[in-house]
Design a protein around this motif. Sequence first.
Motif, mmCIF file in Angstrom:
data_model
loop_
_atom_site.group_PDB
_atom_site.id
_atom_site.type_symbol
_atom_site.label_atom_id
_atom_site.label_comp_id
_atom_site.label_asym_id
_atom_site.label_seq_id
_atom_site.Cartn_x
_atom_site.Cartn_y
_atom_site.Cartn_z
ATOM 1 N N UNK A 370 0.838 -1.198 0.000
ATOM 2 C CA UNK A 370 0.000 0.000 0.000
ATOM 3 C C UNK A 370 0.877 1.254 0.000
ATOM 4 N N UNK A 371 1.891 1.250 0.860
ATOM 5 C CA UNK A 371 2.796 2.409 0.904
ATOM 6 C C UNK A 371 3.429 2.633 -0.470
ATOM 7 N N UNK A 372 3.814 1.540 -1.080
ATOM 8 C CA UNK A 372 4.437 1.635 -2.401
ATOM 9 C C UNK A 372 3.473 2.254 -3.416
ATOM 10 N N UNK A 373 2.219 1.828 -3.307
ATOM 11 C CA UNK A 373 1.245 2.295 -4.296
ATOM 12 C C UNK A 373 0.869 3.767 -4.102
ATOM 13 N N UNK A 374 0.961 4.250 -2.876
ATOM 14 C CA UNK A 374 0.587 5.662 -2.666
ATOM 15 C C UNK A 374 1.783 6.598 -2.763
ATOM 16 N N UNK A 375 2.975 6.016 -2.840
ATOM 17 C CA UNK A 375 4.176 6.854 -2.759
ATOM 18 C C UNK A 375 4.220 7.919 -3.855
ATOM 19 N N UNK A 376 3.991 7.489 -5.080
ATOM 20 C CA UNK A 376 4.057 8.407 -6.220
ATOM 21 C C UNK A 376 3.055 9.550 -6.084
ATOM 22 N N UNK A 377 1.826 9.194 -5.750
ATOM 23 C CA UNK A 377 0.798 10.241 -5.657
ATOM 24 C C UNK A 377 1.081 11.165 -4.480
ATOM 25 N N UNK A 378 1.631 10.594 -3.424
ATOM 26 C CA UNK A 378 1.968 11.391 -2.239
ATOM 27 C C UNK A 378 3.020 12.440 -2.589
ATOM 28 N N UNK A 379 4.005 12.018 -3.354
ATOM 29 C CA UNK A 379 5.079 12.941 -3.727
ATOM 30 C C UNK A 379 4.585 13.989 -4.712
ATOM 31 N N UNK A 380 3.736 13.576 -5.635
ATOM 32 C CA UNK A 380 3.331 14.472 -6.712
ATOM 33 C C UNK A 380 2.201 15.420 -6.351
ATOM 34 N N UNK A 386 -4.623 18.251 -0.459
ATOM 35 C CA UNK A 386 -5.123 17.801 -1.762
ATOM 36 C C UNK A 386 -5.001 16.287 -1.897
ATOM 37 N N UNK A 387 -3.904 15.760 -1.379
ATOM 38 C CA UNK A 387 -3.691 14.324 -1.479
ATOM 39 C C UNK A 387 -4.783 13.572 -0.722
ATOM 40 N N UNK A 388 -5.078 14.070 0.475
ATOM 41 C CA UNK A 388 -6.112 13.424 1.289
ATOM 42 C C UNK A 388 -7.458 13.466 0.562
ATOM 43 N N UNK A 389 -7.748 14.614 -0.013
ATOM 44 C CA UNK A 389 -9.009 14.737 -0.760
ATOM 45 C C UNK A 389 -9.052 13.730 -1.902
ATOM 46 N N UNK A 390 -7.921 13.587 -2.562
ATOM 47 C CA UNK A 390 -7.836 12.643 -3.670
ATOM 48 C C UNK A 390 -8.030 11.204 -3.213
ATOM 49 N N UNK A 391 -7.416 10.871 -2.124
ATOM 50 C CA UNK A 391 -7.545 9.512 -1.601
ATOM 51 C C UNK A 391 -8.997 9.197 -1.302
ATOM 52 N N UNK A 392 -9.669 10.189 -0.746
ATOM 53 C CA UNK A 392 -11.077 9.976 -0.437
ATOM 54 C C UNK A 392 -11.890 9.833 -1.710
ATOM 55 N N UNK A 393 -11.485 10.622 -2.698
ATOM 56 C CA UNK A 393 -12.195 10.576 -3.967
ATOM 57 C C UNK A 393 -12.091 9.185 -4.589
ATOM 58 N N UNK A 394 -10.904 8.619 -4.516
ATOM 59 C CA UNK A 394 -10.712 7.292 -5.101
ATOM 60 C C UNK A 394 -11.119 6.167 -4.152
ATOM 61 N N UNK A 395 -11.707 6.563 -3.052
ATOM 62 C CA UNK A 395 -12.286 5.587 -2.140
ATOM 63 C C UNK A 395 -11.258 4.594 -1.603
ATOM 64 N N UNK A 396 -10.112 5.108 -1.343
ATOM 65 C CA UNK A 396 -9.061 4.222 -0.895
ATOM 66 C C UNK A 396 -9.305 3.692 0.518
ATOM 67 N N UNK A 397 -10.184 4.351 1.268
ATOM 68 C CA UNK A 397 -10.388 3.906 2.655
ATOM 69 C C UNK A 397 -10.892 2.471 2.720
ATOM 70 N N UNK A 398 -11.395 1.966 1.593
ATOM 71 C CA UNK A 398 -11.825 0.572 1.577
ATOM 72 C C UNK A 398 -10.691 -0.376 1.947
ATOM 73 N N UNK A 399 -9.489 0.089 1.679
ATOM 74 C CA UNK A 399 -8.333 -0.770 1.891
ATOM 75 C C UNK A 399 -8.015 -0.946 3.370
#
Length: 515
Positions: A370-380, A386-399
């Motif tokens: 999971x950390x690996x998968x979010x690393x790129x978006x976290x950096x960019x 904004x990142x938190x908003x995006x994570x919520x948008x993509x419904x990542x909390x399911x994970x």
Amino acid sequence: MYIYDDRKICYCHFNNIEQVDELLLGFVKKQFAGYLKKVSSRYQDKHCAAIIFVLCNLWEELAHIPAEYGGYDFWEEGELSPFIAPTRTTQGGCTFSCAGVAFSSAVLWKALEKSALSNLYVIHRGRFQNNKRSPSRIIPRWTSIKVLKDEYERYSNKSYNYKSSSSSSLTKILSTELIEIKQRRVPEDRRRKGTLISLPIAEFLDNDVVTSSAAFLEQLRTYTRSISISLAKLSDVTSNRSSEAELEFSNSEMGKKVAPCFHSFVMGNEISKRNIELRKFERQPFPLKRVFHLQENGSFSWGRLYGFPSDSLTRWQKLLLQIDGKPTVQIDIKSCIPQIACMKFSLDEDNTQDFYSFPSLMKYGIDRDYIKSIFMSLCNSKSIKKWIANQKFYNRENKFLSPCNYSDIINEIITNKPFFKNIIANPEMYKMLIKEESDFMISCMKSIMDYNIKFLYNYDCFIIQDDEDQINSVLEIMRNQSFYKWGKYINVDIDRYFLTHEDYINDDEALVMNF
DNA sequence: AAGCTTGCTTGACATGTCTA
DNA sequence: TAGACATGTCAAGCAAGCTT
């Protein structure tokens, strides 16, 4: 007449319209549904017949296109699609294509003559946009153009003096009144933005001025051109496979992911074969280039090197890669970007650690992947918010297995590995690190060439022959170079791949690709 | 997620050749 | 010499696939 599926018609020839059977009519109705909807229902059958008739005559014409132009081959191979698409209009004239075969409007006129129809319907292949379930290549959209019969007659009987009234010649009419396929320019705002700049291999100076190092480029080109790349026989590789690799491969199904062009070739598509051959020819020399982003203030960032033949290999092809007929290994930098950040900003920190491992986050169900998968978006991301908003948008909390606040995750990351603070939500820094990585790899390349070791480069890895001396030399070069740059020895991985997949085991022939 | 690549197709424009 | 049109070139757009 044979119809294999919706897209392939092998051969189709009718002497007259009576020969049209239910099957073909059904096919046309299905394929031309969009077009037929526009036609009032009582004319639909007539239009179907017209379409079929014209298409058949066109196909007949196409069958006589000489083989050197590809027409006959494609015809025989069953690659003809039933779609006629006007592709290029020229000064007055119009060029059409069918299944990749271009033909002139003269062919069309002949077809019209044979059809003895008052109207000729030519089908314009359009696209369904934004519809991922219906790829545009498979499901076409239709519009029609109408050619006036009397204009055609005036044109064909040669008595028509188009010269004296050229404005009303058939071609002029085609390009003005009759053609609803008027060429359109790509709107300004939809054109590709010019922020990406690719330059010949270039180097940065201290003040961020880019200078092109033509000598190095030439050296690299000459050097890489001498490397002969091939793909191993699958039977050879599978004979000494490890069960672990076997498991990995069958789980990932990577073997099924092949380049579309190659897949098509395997399926017996002669067009693909020709394309591959042409590409091989065009491949030399490699279009080595470095890609930069031009910033608003005029400075450059980024800077990876592209254009090696290894860039375009798929994963499964890389597994089989051979240099000068010998198996290869891949030497890549472990967790490249975090490691470089670590070396650059935290001299006390151990750069051989696992950068994506945060045991304290496991209680939230957040693992390494999971950390690996979010690393790129976290950096960019421009900001953490904004990142938190995006994570919520993509419904990542399911994970997550248990409730968890996103800012908690970030706090945890920064507390555990403080140098992450420098790169999280900092796209400029991220690009700078990639430039750093790229510069490091280029420095290594220069030394590797001095050692006369054949190599390919891909992002953060070198591909070299599986030879102990060569591996040791490259490792030494990378270690020395990183110590010189960052005062630490870089942590690398050496990967050897063993491939196995039932689909390929029967392949006896080596797949040789001479780039 | 974002950035790159690829193949493939279309659109726009440029150039070459034939003929009257 | 100009019209007709065949042929060539380049770039944009798109889907898909790879990397980090």
